[in-house]
Design a protein around this motif. Sequence first.
Motif, PDB file in Angstrom:
ATOM      1  N   ASN A  22     -53.715  -1.379  40.546  1.00 32.07           N
ATOM      2  CA  ASN A  22     -53.083  -2.503  41.233  1.00 32.07           C
ATOM      3  C   ASN A  22     -53.926  -3.775  41.153  1.00 32.07           C
ATOM      4  OD1 ASN A  22     -50.744  -1.103  42.446  1.00 32.07           O
ATOM      5  ND2 ASN A  22     -52.354   0.089  43.427  1.00 32.07           N
ATOM      6  N   CYS A  23     -53.224  -4.889  41.185  1.00 30.59           N
ATOM      7  CA  CYS A  23     -53.866  -6.195  41.157  1.00 30.59           C
ATOM      8  C   CYS A  23     -53.133  -7.108  42.124  1.00 30.59           C
ATOM      9  CB  CYS A  23     -53.833  -6.767  39.741  1.00 30.59           C
ATOM     10  SG  CYS A  23     -54.504  -8.430  39.587  1.00 30.59           S
ATOM     11  N   SER A  24     -53.859  -7.668  43.082  1.00 32.94           N
ATOM     12  CA  SER A  24     -53.282  -8.625  44.024  1.00 32.94           C
ATOM     13  C   SER A  24     -54.024  -9.939  43.892  1.00 32.94           C
ATOM     14  CB  SER A  24     -53.418  -8.113  45.464  1.00 32.94           C
ATOM     15  OG  SER A  24     -52.685  -6.932  45.634  1.00 32.94           O
ATOM     16  N   TYR A  25     -53.297 -11.029  44.026  1.00 39.04           N
ATOM     17  CA  TYR A  25     -53.921 -12.336  43.870  1.00 39.04           C
ATOM     18  C   TYR A  25     -53.421 -13.279  44.957  1.00 39.04           C
ATOM     19  CZ  TYR A  25     -49.477 -12.899  41.409  1.00 39.04           C
ATOM     20  OH  TYR A  25     -48.155 -12.903  41.075  1.00 39.04           O
ATOM     21  N   SER A  26     -54.193 -14.324  45.197  1.00 39.26           N
ATOM     22  CA  SER A  26     -53.864 -15.197  46.324  1.00 39.26           C
ATOM     23  C   SER A  26     -53.481 -16.609  45.905  1.00 39.26           C
ATOM     24  CB  SER A  26     -55.051 -15.259  47.297  1.00 39.26           C
ATOM     25  OG  SER A  26     -56.204 -15.711  46.620  1.00 39.26           O
ATOM     26  N   VAL A  27     -53.520 -16.899  44.606  1.00 40.17           N
ATOM     27  CA  VAL A  27     -53.178 -18.244  44.135  1.00 40.17           C
ATOM     28  C   VAL A  27     -51.817 -18.217  43.443  1.00 40.17           C
ATOM     29  CG1 VAL A  27     -55.563 -18.989  43.879  1.00 40.17           C
ATOM     30  CG2 VAL A  27     -54.428 -17.858  41.968  1.00 40.17           C
ATOM     31  N   GLY A  28     -51.207 -19.376  43.333  1.00 36.85           N
ATOM     32  CA  GLY A  28     -49.970 -19.472  42.576  1.00 36.85           C
ATOM     33  C   GLY A  28     -50.294 -19.443  41.098  1.00 36.85           C
ATOM     34  N   LEU A  46     -53.622  -6.169  26.721  1.00 35.65           N
ATOM     35  CA  LEU A  46     -52.511  -5.228  26.814  1.00 35.65           C
ATOM     36  C   LEU A  46     -51.192  -5.940  27.071  1.00 35.65           C
ATOM     37  CD1 LEU A  46     -54.203  -2.496  29.051  1.00 35.65           C
ATOM     38  CD2 LEU A  46     -53.914  -2.470  26.554  1.00 35.65           C
ATOM     39  N   PHE A  47     -51.165  -6.745  28.117  1.00 34.47           N
ATOM     40  CA  PHE A  47     -49.928  -7.424  28.497  1.00 34.47           C
ATOM     41  C   PHE A  47     -50.234  -8.812  29.022  1.00 34.47           C
ATOM     42  CE2 PHE A  47     -47.102  -3.870  28.240  1.00 34.47           C
ATOM     43  CZ  PHE A  47     -47.807  -2.758  28.683  1.00 34.47           C
ATOM     44  N   MET A  48     -49.259  -9.690  28.853  1.00 37.60           N
ATOM     45  CA  MET A  48     -49.236 -10.950  29.555  1.00 37.60           C
ATOM     46  C   MET A  48     -47.890 -11.032  30.244  1.00 37.60           C
ATOM     47  SD  MET A  48     -47.963 -14.123  29.797  1.00 37.60           S
ATOM     48  CE  MET A  48     -47.012 -14.099  28.289  1.00 37.60           C
ATOM     49  N   LEU A  49     -47.904 -11.260  31.566  1.00 37.75           N
ATOM     50  CA  LEU A  49     -46.672 -11.238  32.348  1.00 37.75           C
ATOM     51  C   LEU A  49     -46.518 -12.523  33.129  1.00 37.75           C
ATOM     52  CD1 LEU A  49     -47.227  -7.801  34.091  1.00 37.75           C
ATOM     53  CD2 LEU A  49     -45.403  -8.222  32.478  1.00 37.75           C
ATOM     54  N   SER A  50     -45.306 -12.999  33.233  1.00 38.25           N
ATOM     55  CA  SER A  50     -45.022 -14.056  34.195  1.00 38.25           C
ATOM     56  C   SER A  50     -43.923 -13.624  35.153  1.00 38.25           C
ATOM     57  CB  SER A  50     -44.630 -15.351  33.500  1.00 38.25           C
ATOM     58  OG  SER A  50     -43.548 -15.117  32.626  1.00 38.25           O
ATOM     59  N   SER A  51     -43.204 -12.573  34.803  1.00 45.79           N
ATOM     60  CA  SER A  51     -42.181 -12.034  35.701  1.00 45.79           C
ATOM     61  C   SER A  51     -41.761 -10.664  35.197  1.00 45.79           C
ATOM     62  CB  SER A  51     -40.963 -12.949  35.771  1.00 45.79           C
ATOM     63  OG  SER A  51     -40.331 -13.017  34.510  1.00 45.79           O
ATOM     64  N   GLY A  52     -41.193  -9.862  36.092  1.00 51.50           N
ATOM     65  CA  GLY A  52     -40.545  -8.630  35.684  1.00 51.50           C
ATOM     66  C   GLY A  52     -41.479  -7.520  35.238  1.00 51.50           C
ATOM     67  N   LYS A  53     -41.149  -6.952  34.101  1.00 53.85           N
ATOM     68  CA  LYS A  53     -41.778  -5.711  33.659  1.00 53.85           C
ATOM     69  C   LYS A  53     -41.890  -5.715  32.145  1.00 53.85           C
ATOM     70  CE  LYS A  53     -40.412  -0.795  33.820  1.00 53.85           C
ATOM     71  NZ  LYS A  53     -39.415   0.116  34.409  1.00 53.85           N
ATOM     72  N   GLN A  66     -43.292 -12.935  44.200  1.00 56.05           N
ATOM     73  CA  GLN A  66     -43.196 -13.241  45.634  1.00 56.05           C
ATOM     74  C   GLN A  66     -44.307 -12.542  46.413  1.00 56.05           C
ATOM     75  OE1 GLN A  66     -40.447 -12.417  43.773  1.00 56.05           O
ATOM     76  NE2 GLN A  66     -39.754 -14.554  43.727  1.00 56.05           N
ATOM     77  N   GLU A  67     -44.592 -11.295  46.033  1.00 59.31           N
ATOM     78  CA  GLU A  67     -45.625 -10.540  46.743  1.00 59.31           C
ATOM     79  C   GLU A  67     -47.007 -10.763  46.148  1.00 59.31           C
ATOM     80  OE1 GLU A  67     -44.592  -6.442  47.035  1.00 59.31           O
ATOM     81  OE2 GLU A  67     -42.703  -6.835  48.089  1.00 59.31           O
TER      82      GLU A  67
END
Lengths: 112, 113
Positions: A22-28, A46-53, A66-67
Motif C-alpha cells: 500500500n501507498c498513501s500520500y498527502s499531496v495532490g 512497473l506502472f505509472m497511474l493517474s487514475s483507475g487500474k 479521492q482517498e
Amino acid sequence: KNEVEQSPQNLTAQEGEFITINCSYSVGISALHWLQQHPGGGIVSLFMLSSGKKKHGRLIATINIQEKHSSLHITASHPRDSAVYICAVRYRRKDSNYQLIWGAGTKLIIKP
Amino acid sequence: DSGVTQTPKHLITATGQRVTLRCSPRSGDLSVYWYQQSLDQGLQFLIQYYNGEERAKGNILERFSAQQFPDLHSELNLSSLELGDSALYFCASSVASGQETQYFGPGTRLLVL
C-alpha cells in the motif's frame, strides 16, 4: 509525517500467496509511479497511474485519487518477485515545477 | 536493458574532489531525471531536465549541479565531495515531462573516501 507512506515496510510470504503493498500520500498529485528494485540495485519502472487500474502480467496497480491511496498487488507470487517496491508521487508545486516524492519502499521476500 | 546508459559504473574519489556523472537517455526521450540512493536515505529525487531546461528540482544540494545538452545527454556534477555523498546515482529518462513511464539506467556507484 512523510508525504508518501508505504506499508508494510517489510513483507515475507510463501510462494503462491497474493501480495498487497500500500501507498498513501498527502499531496495532490498528477501521477503515481510504482518501481521495483532488485537486490543488485537495478530499478525497473512497473506502472505509472493517474487514475483507475493497470495490469501487467501478475502485477496489478490501483489508485483512488479521492482517498489518496494506491495499492500494488502481485498474484501467484514467486521467489523472483523478491525485491524492494517503491511508490513515488509526482505533484505540481506552487512555482509550477513538478516534484517527485518517494516512499521508503517495501522489502518483499517470497520464500519457495 | 532499459536503453539508458550511465558512465562510469563505479567511481572512487576523495573528499573535497569534484566528479561528473554522465547519462544518455533512451533514443527519443526528452526528459532526464537524476536520483541519489544511499543506505540511510533511500531513493531521493534530485533534479529533472526536459529538452535542455530544468523542469523540476528535488533534494539537490548546492554543491551539486546538472545540465542537459543539445544532444539530450545529461551530466551531474558533484563538487566538494563529502563522505556522505557516497551513494548510487541513478539516471532515468522519459518521452516527455508528464506522466510517462521512466526508464532507469544501471546507476553509478560513487564511493568517497
